[in-house]
Scaffold this motif. Sequence first.
Motif, mmCIF file in Angstrom:
data_model
loop_
_atom_site.group_PDB
_atom_site.id
_atom_site.type_symbol
_atom_site.label_atom_id
_atom_site.label_comp_id
_atom_site.label_asym_id
_atom_site.label_seq_id
_atom_site.Cartn_x
_atom_site.Cartn_y
_atom_site.Cartn_z
ATOM 1 N N LEU A 201 59.199 -9.616 -152.249
ATOM 2 C CA LEU A 201 58.562 -9.336 -150.969
ATOM 3 C C LEU A 201 58.162 -7.872 -150.882
ATOM 4 N N ILE A 202 56.920 -7.640 -150.476
ATOM 5 C CA ILE A 202 56.430 -6.287 -150.196
ATOM 6 C C ILE A 202 56.011 -6.289 -148.733
ATOM 7 N N GLU A 203 56.594 -5.378 -147.951
ATOM 8 C CA GLU A 203 56.333 -5.339 -146.512
ATOM 9 C C GLU A 203 55.664 -4.031 -146.107
ATOM 10 N N ASP A 204 55.340 -3.947 -144.817
ATOM 11 C CA ASP A 204 54.793 -2.740 -144.196
ATOM 12 C C ASP A 204 53.459 -2.319 -144.798
ATOM 13 N N ILE A 205 52.581 -3.263 -144.971
ATOM 14 C CA ILE A 205 51.238 -2.982 -145.480
ATOM 15 C C ILE A 205 50.286 -2.935 -144.288
ATOM 16 N N TYR A 206 49.457 -1.910 -144.232
ATOM 17 C CA TYR A 206 48.501 -1.774 -143.139
ATOM 18 C C TYR A 206 47.455 -2.883 -143.213
ATOM 19 N N PRO A 207 46.935 -3.314 -142.050
ATOM 20 C CA PRO A 207 45.956 -4.414 -142.029
ATOM 21 C C PRO A 207 44.739 -4.174 -142.919
ATOM 22 N N ASP A 208 44.195 -2.954 -142.953
ATOM 23 C CA ASP A 208 43.026 -2.701 -143.797
ATOM 24 C C ASP A 208 43.392 -2.809 -145.275
ATOM 25 N N GLN A 209 44.599 -2.409 -145.641
ATOM 26 C CA GLN A 209 45.060 -2.546 -147.021
ATOM 27 C C GLN A 209 45.271 -4.011 -147.382
ATOM 28 N N LEU A 210 45.795 -4.765 -146.433
ATOM 29 C CA LEU A 210 46.011 -6.194 -146.647
ATOM 30 C C LEU A 210 44.678 -6.899 -146.905
ATOM 31 N N GLU A 211 43.654 -6.505 -146.175
ATOM 32 C CA GLU A 211 42.323 -7.084 -146.367
ATOM 33 C C GLU A 211 41.759 -6.715 -147.738
ATOM 34 N N ARG A 212 41.966 -5.485 -148.167
ATOM 35 C CA ARG A 212 41.510 -5.063 -149.498
ATOM 36 C C ARG A 212 42.211 -5.861 -150.593
ATOM 37 N N ILE A 213 43.502 -6.084 -150.425
ATOM 38 C CA ILE A 213 44.256 -6.862 -151.408
ATOM 39 C C ILE A 213 43.732 -8.292 -151.451
ATOM 40 N N SER A 214 43.560 -8.910 -150.286
ATOM 41 C CA SER A 214 43.061 -10.287 -150.218
ATOM 42 C C SER A 214 41.683 -10.407 -150.850
ATOM 43 N N SER A 215 40.808 -9.469 -150.537
ATOM 44 C CA SER A 215 39.448 -9.498 -151.091
ATOM 45 C C SER A 215 39.466 -9.350 -152.602
ATOM 46 N N ALA A 216 40.293 -8.440 -153.109
ATOM 47 C CA ALA A 216 40.369 -8.218 -154.551
ATOM 48 C C ALA A 216 40.943 -9.437 -155.264
ATOM 49 N N LEU A 217 41.946 -10.067 -154.669
ATOM 50 C CA LEU A 217 42.509 -11.285 -155.259
ATOM 51 C C LEU A 217 41.447 -12.387 -155.313
ATOM 52 N N ALA A 218 40.699 -12.539 -154.225
ATOM 53 C CA ALA A 218 39.649 -13.557 -154.182
ATOM 54 C C ALA A 218 38.550 -13.236 -155.200
ATOM 55 N N ASP A 219 38.157 -11.970 -155.280
ATOM 56 C CA ASP A 219 37.110 -11.557 -156.228
ATOM 57 C C ASP A 219 37.512 -11.832 -157.672
ATOM 58 N N ASN A 220 38.813 -11.813 -157.944
ATOM 59 C CA ASN A 220 39.313 -12.048 -159.297
ATOM 60 C C ASN A 220 39.634 -13.520 -159.550
ATOM 61 N N GLY A 221 39.309 -14.392 -158.596
ATOM 62 C CA GLY A 221 39.456 -15.827 -158.807
ATOM 63 C C GLY A 221 40.858 -16.384 -158.618
ATOM 64 N N TYR A 222 41.702 -15.691 -157.857
ATOM 65 C CA TYR A 222 43.076 -16.150 -157.663
ATOM 66 C C TYR A 222 43.265 -16.983 -156.398
ATOM 67 N N THR A 223 42.194 -17.356 -155.722
ATOM 68 C CA THR A 223 42.328 -18.081 -154.459
ATOM 69 C C THR A 223 43.025 -19.420 -154.643
ATOM 70 N N TYR B 287 46.966 -17.957 -156.219
ATOM 71 C CA TYR B 287 47.699 -18.466 -157.370
ATOM 72 C C TYR B 287 47.561 -17.486 -158.532
ATOM 73 N N LEU B 288 48.686 -16.990 -159.009
ATOM 74 C CA LEU B 288 48.695 -16.099 -160.157
ATOM 75 C C LEU B 288 49.071 -16.910 -161.387
ATOM 76 N N PRO B 289 48.211 -16.955 -162.384
ATOM 77 C CA PRO B 289 48.496 -17.769 -163.568
ATOM 78 C C PRO B 289 49.628 -17.159 -164.402
ATOM 79 N N VAL B 290 50.416 -18.038 -165.002
ATOM 80 C CA VAL B 290 51.448 -17.608 -165.939
ATOM 81 C C VAL B 290 50.820 -17.686 -167.329
ATOM 82 N N PRO B 291 50.839 -16.588 -168.073
ATOM 83 C CA PRO B 291 50.229 -16.608 -169.410
ATOM 84 C C PRO B 291 50.863 -17.662 -170.317
ATOM 85 N N GLN B 292 50.046 -18.270 -171.125
ATOM 86 C CA GLN B 292 50.481 -19.338 -172.036
ATOM 87 C C GLN B 292 51.692 -18.915 -172.873
#
Length: 116
Positions: free
Chosen positions: A5-27, A35-40
């Motif tokens: 668990l990582i807490e105390d993240i500012y809303p604008d930072q949370l949005e940046r994280i979400s956008s970057a995760l989506a941009d990298n195909g982890y939705t 979803y973070l893939p586990v390497p083979q």
Amino acid sequence: MRSYLIEDIYPDQLERISSALADNGYTGGLDGLFYLPVPQELLTPVQQAHAAECGPHIMALEVGLGDGGEGVLKLELLVRAQNRLRCECVCYATPAQRTHAIDFLDAFIRRLDIPV
């Protein structure tokens, strides 16, 4: 449930994280779920044997707001099979899988220049 668990993240930072995760195909299938893939090479022998039928094997990351309204990242330390809910290949992460997922998430956030 075991989690990282990582807490105390500012809303604008949370949005940046979400956008970057989506941009990298982890939705995932729901808003705020990724979803973070586990390497083979880190899969257990059972997970490797089930990879074609049950895989890919992933770890779920929830991105959202905590009870106090602060941003929260919650990485479940359970390796799931994306194509099957219940199977012997679904289990808590091995130490190597856990280390990989936590290090991946920490590095991902650092690359976004977010101090947490």
